[in-house]
Design an enzyme around this catalytic site. Structure first.
Site, mmCIF file in Angstrom:
data_model
loop_
_atom_site.group_PDB
_atom_site.id
_atom_site.type_symbol
_atom_site.label_atom_id
_atom_site.label_comp_id
_atom_site.label_asym_id
_atom_site.label_seq_id
_atom_site.Cartn_x
_atom_site.Cartn_y
_atom_site.Cartn_z
ATOM 1 N N LYS A 155 1.066 4.095 -2.866
ATOM 2 C CA LYS A 155 0.696 5.487 -2.552
ATOM 3 C C LYS A 155 1.878 6.428 -2.769
ATOM 4 O O LYS A 155 1.690 7.584 -3.165
ATOM 5 C CB LYS A 155 0.177 5.580 -1.118
ATOM 6 C CG LYS A 155 -1.154 4.849 -0.897
ATOM 7 C CD LYS A 155 -2.260 5.432 -1.751
ATOM 8 C CE LYS A 155 -3.632 4.866 -1.415
ATOM 9 N NZ LYS A 155 -4.699 5.431 -2.256
ATOM 10 N N TYR A 208 0.840 -1.213 0.000
ATOM 11 C CA TYR A 208 0.000 0.000 0.000
ATOM 12 C C TYR A 208 0.871 1.258 0.000
ATOM 13 O O TYR A 208 0.644 2.197 -0.764
ATOM 14 C CB TYR A 208 -0.894 -0.052 1.233
ATOM 15 C CG TYR A 208 -1.902 1.071 1.370
ATOM 16 C CD1 TYR A 208 -3.104 1.037 0.671
ATOM 17 C CD2 TYR A 208 -1.668 2.139 2.230
ATOM 18 C CE1 TYR A 208 -4.039 2.057 0.815
ATOM 19 C CE2 TYR A 208 -2.593 3.153 2.381
ATOM 20 C CZ TYR A 208 -3.786 3.114 1.683
ATOM 21 O OH TYR A 208 -4.710 4.122 1.826
HETATM 22 P P1 NDP Z 1 -13.349 2.415 1.136
HETATM 23 O O1 NDP Z 1 -12.842 1.004 1.277
HETATM 24 O O2 NDP Z 1 -14.374 2.900 2.091
HETATM 25 O O3 NDP Z 1 -13.913 2.611 -0.366
HETATM 26 C C1 NDP Z 1 -13.130 2.220 -1.452
HETATM 27 C C2 NDP Z 1 -13.816 2.621 -2.724
HETATM 28 O O4 NDP Z 1 -12.963 2.236 -3.817
HETATM 29 C C3 NDP Z 1 -15.143 1.929 -2.948
HETATM 30 O O5 NDP Z 1 -16.032 2.818 -3.592
HETATM 31 C C4 NDP Z 1 -14.773 0.789 -3.886
HETATM 32 O O6 NDP Z 1 -15.828 0.377 -4.728
HETATM 33 C C5 NDP Z 1 -13.701 1.432 -4.738
HETATM 34 N N1 NDP Z 1 -12.832 0.474 -5.381
HETATM 35 C C6 NDP Z 1 -12.034 -0.450 -4.802
HETATM 36 N N2 NDP Z 1 -11.391 -1.160 -5.732
HETATM 37 C C7 NDP Z 1 -11.792 -0.682 -6.934
HETATM 38 C C8 NDP Z 1 -11.482 -1.026 -8.286
HETATM 39 N N3 NDP Z 1 -10.624 -2.007 -8.577
HETATM 40 N N4 NDP Z 1 -12.088 -0.334 -9.275
HETATM 41 C C9 NDP Z 1 -12.970 0.656 -8.994
HETATM 42 N N5 NDP Z 1 -13.308 1.017 -7.736
HETATM 43 C C10 NDP Z 1 -12.718 0.354 -6.716
HETATM 44 O O7 NDP Z 1 -12.047 3.328 1.156
HETATM 45 P P2 NDP Z 1 -11.847 4.827 1.702
HETATM 46 O O8 NDP Z 1 -13.004 5.652 1.327
HETATM 47 O O9 NDP Z 1 -11.408 4.770 3.096
HETATM 48 O O10 NDP Z 1 -10.568 5.249 0.842
HETATM 49 C C11 NDP Z 1 -10.657 5.955 -0.383
HETATM 50 C C12 NDP Z 1 -9.252 6.260 -0.865
HETATM 51 O O11 NDP Z 1 -8.566 7.016 0.128
HETATM 52 C C13 NDP Z 1 -8.398 5.021 -1.106
HETATM 53 O O12 NDP Z 1 -7.566 5.230 -2.213
HETATM 54 C C14 NDP Z 1 -7.571 4.915 0.158
HETATM 55 O O13 NDP Z 1 -6.374 4.242 -0.057
HETATM 56 C C15 NDP Z 1 -7.353 6.387 0.459
HETATM 57 N N6 NDP Z 1 -7.030 6.650 1.846
HETATM 58 C C16 NDP Z 1 -7.898 6.337 2.847
HETATM 59 C C17 NDP Z 1 -7.562 6.601 4.158
HETATM 60 C C18 NDP Z 1 -8.462 6.298 5.305
HETATM 61 O O14 NDP Z 1 -8.022 6.468 6.446
HETATM 62 N N7 NDP Z 1 -9.697 5.879 5.074
HETATM 63 C C19 NDP Z 1 -6.255 7.181 4.503
HETATM 64 C C20 NDP Z 1 -5.426 7.485 3.375
HETATM 65 C C21 NDP Z 1 -5.811 7.226 2.093
HETATM 66 P P3 NDP Z 1 -16.768 -0.889 -4.295
HETATM 67 O O15 NDP Z 1 -17.536 -0.442 -3.091
HETATM 68 O O16 NDP Z 1 -17.598 -1.111 -5.488
HETATM 69 O O17 NDP Z 1 -15.810 -2.007 -3.964
#
Ligand code: NDP
Length: 242
Positions: free
Chosen positions: A159, A155
């Site tokens: 990132k 990860y």
């Molecule tokens: P969630 O797990 O809550 O949501 C992830 C989202 O990404 C979902 O909408 C999911 O769709 C979608 N997704 C996953 N894989 C794919 C794919 N292969 N193609 C298209 N869509 C995909 O994550 P967060 O909201 O917490 O995180 C969002 C972003 O922020 C991520 O990139 C994460 O790494 C980053 N981030 C989050 C942090 C945190 O503390 N939450 C901290 C730092 C960065 P579906 O529901 O259909 O699977």
């Protein structure tokens, strides 16, 4: 502020992506909301944006890691909306494990979704930006990409890679009026961090709390309108990465 603009948000069905979609809609942007699994959740976000803010919004199902599928997605969005002005690469996953025992497939999948997914989207959407001589790309990285994190080598590498991608794209496109920035969130309360409330790292956040999805949406809203900012990495992490 964004009336007449179309924004694409990957991973917009829940968590940070949903908050970002709502925020951009509140600023007047029409929305293409992309998710991977069943589109019902993304459709719900779109319905909320339409009802609350009167914008156009449509849900799409696509695995951002799939180069050809993203090509088709870009064509579909172009047919539906005419063009795209803002791209938020937010889709991301975790497959945590120690480097000594991490499975190859877990390393590869995280790189494919979190890093190559953003490349695929930029690769296939940029033609529209170039034709418009305007565009704004925002990549959701992570403070983990800046600091590293034990148990997250895949990860963190993805990132950190996103930051290199962001700065390279910013340099390549700057002369065409296209900006590219990254947001590096810390610990934000979403499905991804469920159960992490007791993680000792949370106790070391200078501002003393996990972030909210709206904190990240604030940063995206700023970068979407900050016309003189490109190649920047904006930490939204309560100070943990300073
Ligand atoms: P969630 O797990 O809550 O949501 C992830 C989202 O990404 C979902 O909408 C999911 O769709 C979608 N997704 C996953 N894989 C794919 C794919 N292969 N193609 C298209 N869509 C995909 O994550 P967060 O909201 O917490 O995180 C969002 C972003 O922020 C991520 O990139 C994460 O790494 C980053 N981030 C989050 C942090 C945190 O503390 N939450 C901290 C730092 C960065 P579906 O529901 O259909 O699977």
């Amino acid at each position: 502020m964004l009336k007449g603009k179309t924004a694409v948000v990957t991973g917009g069905s829940r968590g940070l992506g949903a908050a970002i979609a709502y925020r951009l809609a509140s600023m007047g942007a029409d929305l293409a909301v992309v998710c991977r699994s069943g589109p019902e959740a993304a459709e719900q976000v779109c319905a909320g944006c339409r009802e609350k803010y009167g914008v156009s919004a449509k849900a799409y199902q696509c695995d951002v890691a799939d180069f050809e599928a993203v090509k088709k997605l870009a064509a579909l969005i172009k047919a539906d909306f005419g063009t795209v002005h803002i791209l938020v690469n937010n889709a991301g996953i975790t497959r945590d494990g120690l480097v000594l025992t991490m499975k190859e497939e877990d390393f590869d999948r995280v790189m494919e979704v979190n890093l190559k997914g953003a490349f695929n989207m930029i690769r296939h959407m940029s033609g529209m930006f170039l034709r418009n001589r305007e565009g704004c790309i925002i990549n959701i990285s992570s403070v983990t990409g800046l600091m590293g994190n034990a148990g997250q080598c895949n990860y963190a590498a993805a990132k950190a890679g996103l930051i290199g991608l962001t700065k390279s794209v910013a340099r390549e496109f700057a002369s065409r009026g296209i900006r590219c920035n990254a947001v590096a969130p810390g610990f934000i309360a979403t499905d991804m961090t469920k159960g992490q409330e007791e993680n000792p790292l949370v106790g070391s956040i200078p501002l003393g709390r996990m972030g909210e999805a709206s904190d990240v949406a604030d940063a995206v809203a700023y970068l979407a309108t900050a016309g003189y900012v490109t190649g920047e990495v904006l930490r939204v992490d309560g100070g943990i990465g300073m």
